[in-house]
Design a protein around this motif. Sequence first.
Motif, short mmCIF file in Angstrom:
data_model
loop_
_atom_site.label_atom_id
_atom_site.label_comp_id
_atom_site.label_asym_id
_atom_site.label_seq_id
_atom_site.Cartn_x
_atom_site.Cartn_y
_atom_site.Cartn_z
N ARG A 160 -35.06 -33.83 53.54
CA ARG A 160 -34.75 -35.16 52.95
C ARG A 160 -35.38 -35.40 51.45
N GLN A 173 -28.01 -30.73 63.95
CA GLN A 173 -28.76 -31.79 64.63
C GLN A 173 -29.81 -30.78 65.46
N HIS A 196 -34.83 -34.13 66.10
CA HIS A 196 -35.20 -35.21 65.40
C HIS A 196 -33.46 -35.76 64.95
N PRO A 197 -33.23 -37.06 65.12
CA PRO A 197 -32.25 -37.74 64.47
C PRO A 197 -32.06 -37.47 63.20
N VAL A 198 -30.59 -37.35 62.63
CA VAL A 198 -30.13 -36.87 61.58
C VAL A 198 -29.53 -38.28 60.77
N ASP A 199 -30.35 -38.80 59.81
CA ASP A 199 -29.71 -39.89 58.81
C ASP A 199 -28.72 -39.54 58.23
N SER A 202 -33.51 -33.78 58.45
CA SER A 202 -33.97 -34.79 59.00
C SER A 202 -35.49 -34.73 58.91
N LEU A 217 -21.66 -34.22 62.89
CA LEU A 217 -22.90 -33.41 63.43
C LEU A 217 -22.65 -32.29 64.42
#
Length: 166
Positions: free
Chosen positions: A30, A53, A56-59, A25, A71
């Motif tokens: 990224r 995780q 921060h949110p993981v895309d 994230s 996750l």
Amino acid sequence: MHNNNLFKRSFRKNVMANILLTGVSGVTGRTGVNVLGYLDKLVSPEDDVSVLQHEHPVDLSLTRGRKRTSLISSLPNSKEYDVAIHFAANIHTSKGRDPSKYHEFKRDNIDLTRRVCASAFYVLHASTDCVFSGNGAGQYKESDIPDSTNYYGATKAIAEEIVGAH
């Protein structure tokens, strides 16, 4: 030649691998996953992929729709993963000289790296040129002695040692 099983070929042939990703994230993670295309080069569609995780949110679109993606919020205490691709780090260099923040750098860069190494047989670790002060000739080599000027670089240098000893 495009190789979808780079790690698998080095330690297991034609066997599903259990892969851990950390820090995807963040900017470096990224970039590593998207621009360099790590997942397509390192992970086959049959592999199990676990994404750590953190705050921060993981895309999960980063995993390109793989069906075997999950996750996780904590790491196991045993070698559950064949390979860890470890991008996670505390990179807040603006706080890197504040003694009250050292414990955060230690937790995120040193302690987490130890736990990742304890969880995986092989670890691919993303480090930083901040392990060096920048006061030298510039063309640093892995064999050069780190001389960071902040906690970020100093703790990443220790993380490199941990992974190197792994």
